[in-house]
Motif scaffolding. Structure first.
Motif, PDB file in Angstrom:
ATOM      1  N   LEU A  30       0.854  -1.184   0.000  1.00 28.10           N
ATOM      2  CA  LEU A  30       0.000   0.000   0.000  1.00 28.10           C
ATOM      3  C   LEU A  30       0.895   1.240   0.000  1.00 28.10           C
ATOM      4  N   ALA A  31       0.765   2.048  -1.047  1.00 26.95           N
ATOM      5  CA  ALA A  31       1.548   3.283  -1.161  1.00 26.95           C
ATOM      6  C   ALA A  31       0.608   4.466  -1.023  1.00 26.95           C
ATOM      7  N   LEU A  32       0.759   5.223   0.065  1.00 27.66           N
ATOM      8  CA  LEU A  32      -0.140   6.322   0.374  1.00 27.66           C
ATOM      9  C   LEU A  32       0.530   7.657   0.074  1.00 27.66           C
ATOM     10  N   ASP A  33      -0.126   8.469  -0.723  1.00 31.95           N
ATOM     11  CA  ASP A  33       0.354   9.813  -1.046  1.00 31.95           C
ATOM     12  C   ASP A  33       0.248  10.696   0.199  1.00 31.95           C
ATOM     13  N   HIS A  34       1.373  11.322   0.597  1.00 36.47           N
ATOM     14  CA  HIS A  34       1.319  12.224   1.751  1.00 36.47           C
ATOM     15  C   HIS A  34       1.792  13.626   1.366  1.00 36.47           C
ATOM     16  N   SER A  35       1.444  14.040   0.125  1.00 36.71           N
ATOM     17  CA  SER A  35       1.756  15.403  -0.291  1.00 36.71           C
ATOM     18  C   SER A  35       0.894  16.383   0.493  1.00 36.71           C
ATOM     19  N   GLY A  36       1.277  17.654   0.470  1.00 29.33           N
ATOM     20  CA  GLY A  36       0.597  18.661   1.272  1.00 29.33           C
ATOM     21  C   GLY A  36      -0.871  18.827   0.941  1.00 29.33           C
ATOM     22  N   SER A  37      -1.277  18.520  -0.292  1.00 28.12           N
ATOM     23  CA  SER A  37      -2.684  18.694  -0.665  1.00 28.12           C
ATOM     24  C   SER A  37      -3.607  17.745   0.090  1.00 28.12           C
ATOM     25  N   MET A  38      -3.075  16.665   0.658  1.00 25.68           N
ATOM     26  CA  MET A  38      -3.914  15.725   1.395  1.00 25.68           C
ATOM     27  C   MET A  38      -4.502  16.358   2.655  1.00 25.68           C
ATOM     28  N   LYS A  39      -3.877  17.415   3.170  1.00 25.30           N
ATOM     29  CA  LYS A  39      -4.462  18.102   4.320  1.00 25.30           C
ATOM     30  C   LYS A  39      -5.820  18.690   3.965  1.00 25.30           C
ATOM     31  N   ARG A  40      -5.944  19.128   2.704  1.00 27.23           N
ATOM     32  CA  ARG A  40      -7.187  19.752   2.283  1.00 27.23           C
ATOM     33  C   ARG A  40      -8.207  18.728   1.808  1.00 27.23           C
ATOM     34  N   THR A  41      -7.759  17.716   1.058  1.00 29.09           N
ATOM     35  CA  THR A  41      -8.696  16.753   0.482  1.00 29.09           C
ATOM     36  C   THR A  41      -9.091  15.642   1.454  1.00 29.09           C
ATOM     37  N   ASP A  42      -8.265  15.403   2.489  1.00 30.61           N
ATOM     38  CA  ASP A  42      -8.560  14.332   3.453  1.00 30.61           C
ATOM     39  C   ASP A  42      -8.288  14.832   4.872  1.00 30.61           C
ATOM     40  N   PRO A  43      -9.049  15.835   5.319  1.00 31.17           N
ATOM     41  CA  PRO A  43      -8.745  16.435   6.626  1.00 31.17           C
ATOM     42  C   PRO A  43      -8.963  15.488   7.798  1.00 31.17           C
ATOM     43  N   ASN A  44      -9.857  14.526   7.679  1.00 25.96           N
ATOM     44  CA  ASN A  44     -10.155  13.596   8.774  1.00 25.96           C
ATOM     45  C   ASN A  44      -9.363  12.293   8.691  1.00 25.96           C
ATOM     46  N   ARG A  45      -8.433  12.232   7.746  1.00 22.68           N
ATOM     47  CA  ARG A  45      -7.569  11.056   7.570  1.00 22.68           C
ATOM     48  C   ARG A  45      -8.397   9.788   7.323  1.00 22.68           C
ATOM     49  N   ASP A  46      -9.454   9.918   6.507  1.00 20.38           N
ATOM     50  CA  ASP A  46     -10.253   8.740   6.171  1.00 20.38           C
ATOM     51  C   ASP A  46      -9.451   7.744   5.330  1.00 20.38           C
ATOM     52  N   SER A  47      -8.460   8.231   4.583  1.00 24.42           N
ATOM     53  CA  SER A  47      -7.613   7.333   3.813  1.00 24.42           C
ATOM     54  C   SER A  47      -6.869   6.370   4.732  1.00 24.42           C
ATOM     55  N   VAL A  48      -6.437   6.869   5.888  1.00 27.98           N
ATOM     56  CA  VAL A  48      -5.727   6.019   6.841  1.00 27.98           C
ATOM     57  C   VAL A  48      -6.663   4.942   7.379  1.00 27.98           C
ATOM     58  N   GLN A  49      -7.912   5.320   7.687  1.00 30.13           N
ATOM     59  CA  GLN A  49      -8.865   4.323   8.170  1.00 30.13           C
ATOM     60  C   GLN A  49      -9.213   3.313   7.084  1.00 30.13           C
ATOM     61  N   GLY A  50      -9.212   3.767   5.817  1.00 33.58           N
ATOM     62  CA  GLY A  50      -9.416   2.825   4.725  1.00 33.58           C
ATOM     63  C   GLY A  50      -8.280   1.824   4.629  1.00 33.58           C
ATOM     64  N   VAL A  51      -7.054   2.281   4.831  1.00 31.32           N
ATOM     65  CA  VAL A  51      -5.895   1.380   4.850  1.00 31.32           C
ATOM     66  C   VAL A  51      -6.037   0.360   5.975  1.00 31.32           C
ATOM     67  N   GLU A  52      -6.453   0.826   7.148  1.00 34.45           N
ATOM     68  CA  GLU A  52      -6.618  -0.088   8.282  1.00 34.45           C
ATOM     69  C   GLU A  52      -7.703  -1.131   8.000  1.00 34.45           C
ATOM     70  N   LEU A  53      -8.802  -0.702   7.381  1.00 33.48           N
ATOM     71  CA  LEU A  53      -9.872  -1.646   7.049  1.00 33.48           C
ATOM     72  C   LEU A  53      -9.381  -2.687   6.056  1.00 33.48           C
ATOM     73  N   PHE A  54      -8.632  -2.248   5.043  1.00 34.86           N
ATOM     74  CA  PHE A  54      -8.096  -3.177   4.046  1.00 34.86           C
ATOM     75  C   PHE A  54      -7.202  -4.214   4.712  1.00 34.86           C
ATOM     76  N   ALA A  55      -6.325  -3.756   5.596  1.00 40.25           N
ATOM     77  CA  ALA A  55      -5.422  -4.682   6.281  1.00 40.25           C
ATOM     78  C   ALA A  55      -6.193  -5.639   7.172  1.00 40.25           C
ATOM     79  N   ASP A  56      -7.281  -5.154   7.760  1.00 32.66           N
ATOM     80  CA  ASP A  56      -8.079  -5.976   8.661  1.00 32.66           C
ATOM     81  C   ASP A  56      -8.780  -7.120   7.927  1.00 32.66           C
ATOM     82  N   LEU A  57      -9.060  -6.915   6.638  1.00 30.94           N
ATOM     83  CA  LEU A  57      -9.773  -7.931   5.878  1.00 30.94           C
ATOM     84  C   LEU A  57      -8.850  -9.006   5.305  1.00 30.94           C
ATOM     85  N   LEU A  58      -7.550  -8.736   5.247  1.00 35.63           N
ATOM     86  CA  LEU A  58      -6.622  -9.701   4.663  1.00 35.63           C
ATOM     87  C   LEU A  58      -6.574 -10.984   5.493  1.00 35.63           C
ATOM     88  N   GLY A  59      -6.235 -12.092   4.834  1.00 40.43           N
ATOM     89  CA  GLY A  59      -6.124 -13.372   5.511  1.00 40.43           C
ATOM     90  C   GLY A  59      -4.832 -13.497   6.298  1.00 40.43           C
TER      91      GLY A  59
END
Length: 510
Positions: A30-59
């Motif tokens: 999983l490669a997550l973009d952490h450029s400065g624009s992510m502060k504006r487009t993802d202020p609540n860090r939902d992308s991080v929670q999506g990463v956690e959910l994806f990892a949680d579903l793996l076998g």
């Protein structure tokens, strides 16, 4: 088929085939973009929670690597096996601590590092490998020349991904993301690009990625209920909530109710933003119900009774495509007729645009000589990406398997080969005229005919040459006669002088 027979059949199959067969593992970066624009487009860090959910579903046999990228890429969590609590907690800490302050966005750095990490990692031969790029922006290195160089590097690297079977999936987060270029990257490697412009779409995109990579076995959820049979070893429920404050409840077959605070029955209940993931080990046989949520619900499972689906190439629009559905127990085809009796098999599907497919047309010999194997044909009206779902059920068990398929354009109509070129050669001779058909000669030349003046010049020149030659011959003969006569006269004069006779003056030639 009477339901009472199924436990008996499963017990016999277990004795014959031994332990469970594990699905092929998956290595994911999983490669997550952490450029400065992510502060504006993802202020609540939902992308991080999506990463956690994806990892949680793996076998438990899958491996996950986490990296961040902006102007450069960095591996934060190397390929790590298992999805246990310790791994999830470490991933969560790393993702939450990743600062969104990058100055540039360079996909080539993330792809290059991911390729190197997957190539050097030792893995079983059947391991499936994939890279997930999550970005809210575009390739940005400061100027057009640097962007063009990075783009050329990416396009040169993509064939290497495809050659070793590494698929790249891209999630374009926000309308500003370059979905066209991300889609080009994904398509070149056999992956897929998804757009997630809303918060809920982020979670659904990662769920879709999990289903694309793991292709998990599932049970259909109907009216918030799932039917669990004796072969299920573990049940994983994924429930969408309308808000983070909404309370989800789970009811077992005995009617007992559980929520996120209960640890009874070994339940593992985890919250991921707008989704709850509930794991039930060795669930009781019967109907389980999910209460308090009107959103999307999914039920994945580990089971000895498996359902597989295979789409046979070529897959082109406008022509029948053969599909095989297989029912197996611990990796072996199901042959017990009591288990197959009353079995219903269906395959449905829809395109990415929502277009539904016609029902699967089973072949006349749908159940072939191979037990538990069924064949059918499906026709795709147009090219594009489709999602197929196979369902096998009888009064006791239900199994569902989904997969994505890309349909190519219809083959062009056959064009007849061009006629062989005729060999150049002399024209055939004209037919010889018969005696009964008069053959007219060429027309007489006219005064104005240019060919006449040309012929006259040729005749005149020939006459001049004849005159000159003839005159020369005559002059030569004349001079020869004169010389001969003078010679004879001189000889006669000498003789006369010798005998006293005066010489005679030569006269003209007669």
């Amino acid at each position: 088929m009477k339901p009472i027979y199924l436990p008996c059949c499963i017990t016999v199959l277990a004795a014959l085939f031994g332990g469970p067969v594990q699905a092929a593992p998956v290595d994911v970066i999983l490669a997550l973009d952490h450029s400065g624009s992510m502060k504006r487009t993802d202020p609540n860090r939902d992308s991080v929670q999506g990463v956690e959910l994806f990892a949680d579903l793996l076998g438990k046999d899958d491996r996950l690597e986490f990296m961040g990228f902006a102007g450069r890429a960095e591996t934060l969590l190397p390929l790590t096996a298992g999805s246990g609590p310790a791994v999830r907690e470490r991933l969560s800490r790393l993702a939450q601590a990743l600062p969104m302050n990058g100055q540039r966005t360079d996909f080539s750095e993330a792809l290059r590092l991911a390729y190197e990490d997957l190539i050097v990692a030792a893995a079983p031969p059947d391991t499936r490998r994939m890279v997930v790029i999550f970005s809210d922006g575009q390739l940005d290195l400061g100027d057009a020349a640097a962007n063009n160089t990075a783009q050329a590097l990416i396009l040169a690297l993509l064939p290497e991904f495809r050659a070793v079977g590494i698929k790249v999936y891209c999630v374009a987060f926000s309308p500003e993301a370059d979905l066209a270029f991300l889609g080009r990257i994904a398509e070149a490697t056999g992956g897929r690009a998804l757009r997630a412009e809303r918060v809920a779409d982020i979670y659904k995109a990662f769920i879709r990625l999990f289903e694309e990579t793991d292709q998990p076995l599932s049970i259909p959820v109907r009216d918030g209920q799932v039917a669990v049979d004796k072969t299920v070893r573990e049940l994983k429920l994924l429930v969408e909530r309308d808000s983070e404050r909404e309370r989800i409840r789970l009811v077992d077959p005995s009617g007992k109710e559980f929520d996120g605070q209960d640890k009874a029955l070994g339940l593992e209940w985890r919250h991921h933003g707008l989704f709850d993931r509930i794991t039930v080990p060795r669930p009781a046989v019967g109907t389980w119900r999910m209460l308090g949520a009107a959103g999307e619900k999914k039920a994945y499972l580990d089971s000895d009774l498996d359902l597989g689906m295979e789409v046979h190439p070529p897959v082109r629009a406008g022509r029948p495509v053969e599909i095989t559905v297989r029912l197996s127990y611990r990796g072996q085809p199901v042959s017990d007729q009591r288990l197959l009796e009353g079995l219903k098999i269906e395959v449905t599907g829809h395109g990415e645009t929502g277009m539904s497919l016609e029902p699967l047309a089973w072949l006349p010999d749908a159940q072939t000589g191979h037990p538990g194997e069924f064949h059918g044909r499906l026709r795709f009206a147009a090219e594009g990406d489709y999602r197929l779902a196979a369902l096998a059920e009888n009064p006791v068990f239900q199994r569902r398997r989904e997969m994505s398929v890309t349909v190519l354009a219809a083959e062009p109509a056959a064009i007849p080969p061009p006629a062989a070129p005729r060999e150049e050669g002399p024209s055939p001779p004209a037919p010889v005229p018969t005696a009964s058909i008069p053959v007219p000669g060429p027309p007489p030349p006219t005064a104005g005919d240019p060919s006449l003046s040309g012929l006259g010049w040729i005749v005149a020149l020939n006459l001049v040459l004849v005159a000159l030659v003839g005159g020369g011959i005559w002059f030569w003969k004349y001079r020869s006669g004169q010389d001969k006569q003078q010679t004879l006269a001189l000889r006669a004069a000498r003789k006369s002088t010798e005998h006293g006779v005066p010489p005679r003056r030569p006269g003209p030639m007669p």
